[in-house]
Design a protein around this motif. Structure first.
Motif, PDB file in Angstrom:
ATOM      1  N   ALA A 154      20.144  96.521 -15.520  1.00 32.30           N
ATOM      2  CA  ALA A 154      19.298  97.708 -15.666  1.00 32.30           C
ATOM      3  C   ALA A 154      19.290  98.518 -14.372  1.00 32.30           C
ATOM      4  O   ALA A 154      19.448  99.750 -14.385  1.00 32.30           O
ATOM      5  N   LEU A 155      19.117  97.846 -13.243  1.00 31.15           N
ATOM      6  CA  LEU A 155      19.110  98.552 -11.959  1.00 31.15           C
ATOM      7  C   LEU A 155      20.471  99.168 -11.643  1.00 31.15           C
ATOM      8  O   LEU A 155      20.556 100.293 -11.148  1.00 31.15           O
ATOM      9  N   LYS A 156      21.531  98.438 -11.948  1.00 34.78           N
ATOM     10  CA  LYS A 156      22.870  98.956 -11.690  1.00 34.78           C
ATOM     11  C   LYS A 156      23.141 100.225 -12.505  1.00 34.78           C
ATOM     12  O   LYS A 156      23.600 101.250 -11.973  1.00 34.78           O
ATOM     13  N   TYR A 157      22.851 100.154 -13.810  1.00 37.65           N
ATOM     14  CA  TYR A 157      23.208 101.285 -14.672  1.00 37.65           C
ATOM     15  C   TYR A 157      22.275 102.471 -14.482  1.00 37.65           C
ATOM     16  O   TYR A 157      22.692 103.622 -14.660  1.00 37.65           O
ATOM     17  N   LEU A 158      21.039 102.243 -14.098  1.00 36.86           N
ATOM     18  CA  LEU A 158      20.173 103.366 -13.746  1.00 36.86           C
ATOM     19  C   LEU A 158      20.717 104.074 -12.506  1.00 36.86           C
ATOM     20  O   LEU A 158      20.665 105.305 -12.404  1.00 36.86           O
ATOM     21  N   THR A 159      21.252 103.301 -11.554  1.00 35.68           N
ATOM     22  CA  THR A 159      21.866 103.910 -10.363  1.00 35.68           C
ATOM     23  C   THR A 159      23.097 104.719 -10.755  1.00 35.68           C
ATOM     24  O   THR A 159      23.299 105.846 -10.266  1.00 35.68           O
ATOM     25  N   HIS A 160      23.922 104.164 -11.630  1.00 33.19           N
ATOM     26  CA  HIS A 160      25.097 104.912 -12.092  1.00 33.19           C
ATOM     27  C   HIS A 160      24.674 106.212 -12.790  1.00 33.19           C
ATOM     28  O   HIS A 160      25.275 107.273 -12.559  1.00 33.19           O
ATOM     29  N   LEU A 161      23.628 106.136 -13.640  1.00 35.03           N
ATOM     30  CA  LEU A 161      23.151 107.334 -14.337  1.00 35.03           C
ATOM     31  C   LEU A 161      22.600 108.370 -13.362  1.00 35.03           C
ATOM     32  O   LEU A 161      22.700 109.581 -13.597  1.00 35.03           O
ATOM     33  N   ALA A 162      22.010 107.891 -12.271  1.00 32.55           N
ATOM     34  CA  ALA A 162      21.481 108.808 -11.255  1.00 32.55           C
ATOM     35  C   ALA A 162      22.587 109.445 -10.424  1.00 32.55           C
ATOM     36  O   ALA A 162      22.326 110.351  -9.630  1.00 32.55           O
ATOM     37  N   ARG A 163      23.827 108.967 -10.608  1.00 32.32           N
ATOM     38  CA  ARG A 163      24.996 109.463  -9.876  1.00 32.32           C
ATOM     39  C   ARG A 163      24.870 109.275  -8.372  1.00 32.32           C
ATOM     40  O   ARG A 163      25.381 110.092  -7.580  1.00 32.32           O
ATOM     41  N   THR A 164      24.199 108.213  -8.003  1.00 28.47           N
ATOM     42  CA  THR A 164      24.097 107.826  -6.593  1.00 28.47           C
ATOM     43  C   THR A 164      25.104 106.719  -6.338  1.00 28.47           C
ATOM     44  O   THR A 164      25.206 105.786  -7.138  1.00 28.47           O
ATOM     45  N   PRO A 165      25.879 106.796  -5.257  1.00 31.28           N
ATOM     46  CA  PRO A 165      26.853 105.730  -4.988  1.00 31.28           C
ATOM     47  C   PRO A 165      26.179 104.364  -4.921  1.00 31.28           C
ATOM     48  O   PRO A 165      25.143 104.198  -4.264  1.00 31.28           O
ATOM     49  N   LEU A 166      26.761 103.400  -5.613  1.00 27.23           N
ATOM     50  CA  LEU A 166      26.252 102.031  -5.621  1.00 27.23           C
ATOM     51  C   LEU A 166      27.240 101.133  -4.889  1.00 27.23           C
ATOM     52  O   LEU A 166      28.439 101.134  -5.193  1.00 27.23           O
ATOM     53  N   VAL A 167      26.729 100.372  -3.946  1.00 31.31           N
ATOM     54  CA  VAL A 167      27.534  99.419  -3.192  1.00 31.31           C
ATOM     55  C   VAL A 167      27.113  98.008  -3.576  1.00 31.31           C
ATOM     56  O   VAL A 167      25.924  97.677  -3.542  1.00 31.31           O
ATOM     57  N   MET A 168      28.073  97.196  -3.977  1.00 31.33           N
ATOM     58  CA  MET A 168      27.830  95.773  -4.145  1.00 31.33           C
ATOM     59  C   MET A 168      28.100  95.109  -2.806  1.00 31.33           C
ATOM     60  O   MET A 168      29.240  94.991  -2.371  1.00 31.33           O
ATOM     61  N   ALA A 169      27.022  94.711  -2.119  1.00 30.02           N
ATOM     62  CA  ALA A 169      27.157  94.036  -0.835  1.00 30.02           C
ATOM     63  C   ALA A 169      27.793  92.660  -1.039  1.00 30.02           C
ATOM     64  O   ALA A 169      27.833  92.150  -2.163  1.00 30.02           O
ATOM     65  N   PRO A 170      28.299  92.029   0.009  1.00 32.31           N
ATOM     66  CA  PRO A 170      28.971  90.734  -0.146  1.00 32.31           C
ATOM     67  C   PRO A 170      28.096  89.712  -0.853  1.00 32.31           C
ATOM     68  O   PRO A 170      26.971  89.435  -0.430  1.00 32.31           O
ATOM     69  N   GLN A 171      28.609  89.154  -1.929  1.00 34.55           N
ATOM     70  CA  GLN A 171      27.863  88.216  -2.756  1.00 34.55           C
ATOM     71  C   GLN A 171      28.831  87.387  -3.575  1.00 34.55           C
ATOM     72  O   GLN A 171      30.020  87.663  -3.632  1.00 34.55           O
ATOM     73  N   THR A 172      28.275  86.363  -4.211  1.00 32.61           N
ATOM     74  CA  THR A 172      29.053  85.577  -5.162  1.00 32.61           C
ATOM     75  C   THR A 172      29.215  86.388  -6.446  1.00 32.61           C
ATOM     76  O   THR A 172      28.247  86.978  -6.931  1.00 32.61           O
ATOM     77  N   VAL A 173      30.413  86.413  -6.989  1.00 28.95           N
ATOM     78  CA  VAL A 173      30.678  87.101  -8.258  1.00 28.95           C
ATOM     79  C   VAL A 173      31.007  86.046  -9.310  1.00 28.95           C
ATOM     80  O   VAL A 173      31.944  85.266  -9.143  1.00 28.95           O
ATOM     81  N   GLY A 174      30.218  86.026 -10.385  1.00 22.33           N
ATOM     82  CA  GLY A 174      30.447  85.095 -11.465  1.00 22.33           C
ATOM     83  C   GLY A 174      29.891  83.708 -11.169  1.00 22.33           C
ATOM     84  O   GLY A 174      29.244  83.486 -10.146  1.00 22.33           O
ATOM     85  N   PRO A 175      30.103  82.803 -12.104  1.00 21.50           N
ATOM     86  CA  PRO A 175      30.930  82.990 -13.302  1.00 21.50           C
ATOM     87  C   PRO A 175      30.201  83.730 -14.418  1.00 21.50           C
ATOM     88  O   PRO A 175      28.985  83.668 -14.535  1.00 21.50           O
ATOM     89  N   PHE A 176      31.009  84.427 -15.235  1.00 20.49           N
ATOM     90  CA  PHE A 176      30.532  85.063 -16.454  1.00 20.49           C
ATOM     91  C   PHE A 176      31.193  84.363 -17.633  1.00 20.49           C
ATOM     92  O   PHE A 176      32.414  84.209 -17.675  1.00 20.49           O
ATOM     93  N   THR A 177      30.381  83.944 -18.578  1.00 19.35           N
ATOM     94  CA  THR A 177      30.879  83.145 -19.694  1.00 19.35           C
ATOM     95  C   THR A 177      30.714  83.815 -21.048  1.00 19.35           C
ATOM     96  O   THR A 177      31.217  83.301 -22.049  1.00 19.35           O
ATOM     97  N   LYS A 178      30.010  84.955 -21.078  1.00 19.03           N
ATOM     98  CA  LYS A 178      29.707  85.620 -22.352  1.00 19.03           C
ATOM     99  C   LYS A 178      30.413  86.976 -22.411  1.00 19.03           C
ATOM    100  O   LYS A 178      30.559  87.664 -21.394  1.00 19.03           O
ATOM    101  N   GLY A 179      30.800  87.377 -23.590  1.00 17.31           N
ATOM    102  CA  GLY A 179      31.524  88.623 -23.759  1.00 17.31           C
ATOM    103  C   GLY A 179      30.749  89.835 -23.279  1.00 17.31           C
ATOM    104  O   GLY A 179      31.294  90.706 -22.589  1.00 17.31           O
ATOM    105  N   TRP A 180      29.462  89.932 -23.656  1.00 15.40           N
ATOM    106  CA  TRP A 180      28.673  91.108 -23.289  1.00 15.40           C
ATOM    107  C   TRP A 180      28.477  91.201 -21.778  1.00 15.40           C
ATOM    108  O   TRP A 180      28.530  92.295 -21.203  1.00 15.40           O
ATOM    109  N   SER A 181      28.259  90.056 -21.116  1.00 11.76           N
ATOM    110  CA  SER A 181      28.026  90.090 -19.673  1.00 11.76           C
ATOM    111  C   SER A 181      29.323  90.419 -18.932  1.00 11.76           C
ATOM    112  O   SER A 181      29.307  91.141 -17.925  1.00 11.76           O
ATOM    113  N   LYS A 182      30.442  89.921 -19.423  1.00 11.08           N
ATOM    114  CA  LYS A 182      31.727  90.266 -18.818  1.00 11.08           C
ATOM    115  C   LYS A 182      31.985  91.764 -18.921  1.00 11.08           C
ATOM    116  O   LYS A 182      32.424  92.396 -17.952  1.00 11.08           O
ATOM    117  N   ALA A 183      31.694  92.337 -20.078  1.00  9.62           N
ATOM    118  CA  ALA A 183      31.960  93.762 -20.286  1.00  9.62           C
ATOM    119  C   ALA A 183      31.086  94.631 -19.376  1.00  9.62           C
ATOM    120  O   ALA A 183      31.574  95.587 -18.753  1.00  9.62           O
TER     121      ALA A 183
END
Length: 391
Positions: free
Chosen positions: A113-142
């Protein structure tokens, strides 16, 4: 005419988490941003969205504003969306390792929700260094795939996370390291003699069998038994070791007290007279300053181990998830033991042997720390480039 301040919003950070590791990420991120502001000769205005908590915030200053966040604030057009639109940059650190679907749907949905609200606001979003995944579900992967493609910067903190991001279709990934390598602390005064100080970070979470008590982390050994064996070993050591029990997740009250390291350490201190119970720290830097005064360290809280590692203390991380080996292995520090695959006897022996060659561990860690800092600089450079373009 002076330039306006750089307005930066931090999400999935915390100024008052009971987990000093999550707090370490926030304090370190703010240190990085302040440094960039000085480099660019621009003032910074940092807004941290934080869940309400009784703990006193451990970051402050005229450049920091803490905004309490709840579901209503997230949903309201005048809440987070308005704040994102008014910001020059939004930085999401995912609480370090929460950008995954293995911790439950509710937490991940809030993140999206926070990520996509930022995208809708057209403000640059930075993913700071973090663990990515695992993602095991189709909707979360998409949703993860699309959000990363929309980000201005995607930074991982280890090789395994870089591979996970690329497997989701995100090709432009900065492989950095953990920002907590930058956590400020007070170096201990020089010591002349005295006992060898051995620190053990006892995880209250693992002492209780995980979140549910059903060993959902898949440990292959008796963790409470191993901790007791380690205390006995070092208390009986001919060096006359002084064993310090060091909490790093400190839950004073509420439903999460089962995760509290301090209560677990307090019980062990009563069981083993002569051990030293470290304080219930008020801030991540206070915890790191204490750990920096030890001579050898081990622990199952990753950021307690990072505090030792980045302050020059020989350390054996005791992993219960892939994030440990991902972080330390990526920068070439190969002293992690694995509580999910190795026996208690193997881990005890490995730690005992590592103590005897702790000067070697210290040298290995110094080289790995330099590599980690170099990798982290790539993230800092990317932030600096984005912020340099802000009018």
């Amino acid at each position: 005419m002076p330039q306006t301040p750089l307005r930066i919003c931090l999400i999935m950070h915390s100024t008052r988490s009971d987990n000093m590791g999550v707090g370490a990420l926030t304090v370190s991120e703010i240190e990085i941003l302040r440094g960039i502001g000085r480099d660019l000769d621009r003032a910074v205005e940092i807004t941290v969205l934080d869940w309400k908590d009784a703990r006193r915030p451990y970051v402050s200053g005229p450049d920091v504003r803490i905004v309490d966040m709840d579901g209503r604030m997230m949903r309201s057009p005048s809440g987070f969306f308005a704040l994102a639109r008014a910001s020059d940059l939004v930085i999401d650190i995912g609480a370090g390792d929460s950008f995954a679907d293995i911790y439950g749907t509710a937490r991940l949905k809030r993140m999206f929700a926070l990520k996509y609200l930022t995208h809708l606001a057209r403000t640059p979003l930075v993913m700071a260094p973090q663990t990515v995944g695992p993602f095991t579900k189709g909707w979360s992967k998409a949703l993860a795939r699309l959000s990363m493609r929309l980000c201005a910067v995607v930074a991982s903190r280890d090789r395994l996370s870089t591979e996970a991001a690329r497997a989701l279709g995100c090709r432009d990934v900065i492989e950095a390291s953990d920002v907590a390598l930058r956590l400020p602390y007070t170096a201990p005064p020089a010591r002349d003699g005295g006992p060898v100080r051995v620190g053990i970070n006892v995880s209250g979470l693992l002492m209780g069998g995980g979140y549910t008590g059903k060993n959902e982390f898949g440990l292959t050994m008796d963790y409470p038994g191993l901790i007791r064996d380690l205390i006995r070993h070092f208390q009986a050591h001919p060096d006359g070791c002084e064993v310090h029990l060091v909490p790093h997740v400190i839950v004073r009250s509420g439903p999460m007290t089962g995760e509290d390291d301090f209560r677990a350490s307090e019980a062990l201190a009563a069981e083993f007279p002569g051990t030293v119970l470290a304080p219930a720290f008020d801030s991540p830097s206070e915890a790191k300053s204490y750990i920096a005064g030890l001579d050898f360290f081990m622990g199952a809280r990753m950021h307690a181990c990072i505090a030792a590692f980045s302050s020059g203390v020989p350390v054996v991380p005791m992993a219960y998830s892939r994030k440990f080996e991902g972080l330390f292995g990526t920068i070439g520090y190969a002293r992690t033991v694995d509580c999910t695959t190795q026996s208690a006897e193997h881990i005890r022996t490995t730690i005992a042997d590592a103590y005897e060659i702790r000067a070697t561990l210290q040298s290995e860690a110094a080289g790995a720390l330099r590599r980690g800092q170099d990798k982290l600089k790539t993230y800092e450079d990317a932030l600096r480039m984005i912020l340099a373009r802000v009018d």
